[in-house]
Design an enzyme around this catalytic site. Structure first.
Site, short mmCIF file in Angstrom:
data_model
loop_
_atom_site.label_atom_id
_atom_site.label_comp_id
_atom_site.label_asym_id
_atom_site.label_seq_id
_atom_site.Cartn_x
_atom_site.Cartn_y
_atom_site.Cartn_z
N HIS A 1 -1.16 -62.38 -12.46
CA HIS A 1 -0.05 -61.34 -12.42
C HIS A 1 1.24 -61.88 -12.43
CE1 HIS A 1 -2.63 -58.35 -9.79
NE2 HIS A 1 -2.61 -58.07 -10.99
N CYS B 1 2.75 -60.11 -2.85
CA CYS B 1 1.49 -59.17 -3.12
C CYS B 1 1.22 -58.18 -2.07
CB CYS B 1 0.07 -60.02 -3.11
SG CYS B 1 0.13 -61.12 -4.58
#
Length: 279
Positions: free
Chosen positions: A178, A272
């Site tokens: 990511h 996150c």
């Protein structure tokens, strides 16, 4: 100068109060593997994971930020990583459509939460995107990752929905799957990133856009040091990322080390766990 400001050189660092959405890790575990960090055979201490997550949540509140919580769903152990649940700009919610079957149910649950909270402009995407995992908002621009999770066609969807320019960046290293594992937004014109996570073309773009960027060492990248969150003055990051912390201090930021080692077993850390609710 107020208590939420600091000055370095000619630049004042100001902490801006923010609104965050987080998801308690009541069902957190590593029962499958969809990234190189996940090993179902490695024990996870659920109680410790929860305490570490609470520490992050409470720290946000101590710094003056507002934290809302979404109820976790049984059978979705990665729902704690709220950043993946959507992207929110100007009160508009761009929903997430996950690549892996194990997480697909999270997207509708997050979108339902926004609807229940009274958000009116909601968008269910056509193409795969994993929320703020691959969309980082920088002033009035989005930096957008692709390569492992988010489909590049989603970048055009986001640009049309938000009416903001989107810069596409190609990720090449599977350990940094990511964008928020390889790049962090520090202010409206400053970033930190790990060059080895990106394609050569994307490195060139980053050098052009951010010639004075902070560059992470191999060691700091490997402890998810770039999975950090900046409020304009304070920067919360994994406490093991010591070289990055030093660089941040030299730039006038105030780094705050956080221990989320249990959640790192699933490939996540500070950013996150945190979805910003802008506007």
């Amino acid at each position: 100068m107020t208590a939420n400001q600091s000055v370095t050189g000619n630049r004042t660092r100001t902490a801006i109060p923010r609104r965050f959405l987080m998801c308690p890790p009541r069902h957190f575990d590593v029962t499958y593997s969809i990234n190189p960090w996940m090993n179902p055979g490695k024990p996870v201490d659920g109680s410790l994971a929860f305490r570490q997550w609470e520490g992050l949540r409470d720290l946000y509140r101590e710094l003056g930020h507002t934290v809302l919580e979404i109820e976790p769903a049984l059978g979705l152990p990665d729902m704690v990583f709220a950043a993946n649940g959507a992207t929110v700009v100007d009160g508009k919610v761009f929903g997430a459509r996950f690549r892996h079957m194990e997480r697909t149910a999270e997207g509708p649950l997050y979108l339902e939460w926004f609807q229940q909270q009274g958000f009116e402009e909601l968008y269910w995407p056509e193409h795969i995107n994993e929320g703020e995992g691959d969309y980082l908002v920088m002033g009035r621009r989005l930096l957008a990752g692709t390569g492992f999770r988010t489909n590049q066609r989603s970048h055009f969807e986001a640009q049309e929905f938000f009416g903001l320019p989107v810069t596409s960046l190609q990720l090449m290293n599977p350990s940094y799957y990511h964008l928020d594992t390889a790049l962090a937004v520090l202010s409206d014109d400053e970033v930190a990133y790990y060059p080895e996570a990106f394609s050569e073309g994307s490195r060139a773009v980053l050098r052009e856009m951010f010639p004075d960027a902070l560059l992470a060492t191999d060691e700091d990248a490997a402890v998810f040091g770039l999975n950090m969150l900046s409020d304009g003055r304070h920067v919360l990051l994994p406490k093991a990322a010591t070289a990055l912390a030093q660089q941040l201090t030299e730039r006038g930021f105030e780094p705050i080390g956080v221990d989320l080692t249990e959640l790192l077993k699933a490939g996540g850390s500070v950013k996150c766990c945190t979805l910003e609710l802008r506007g």
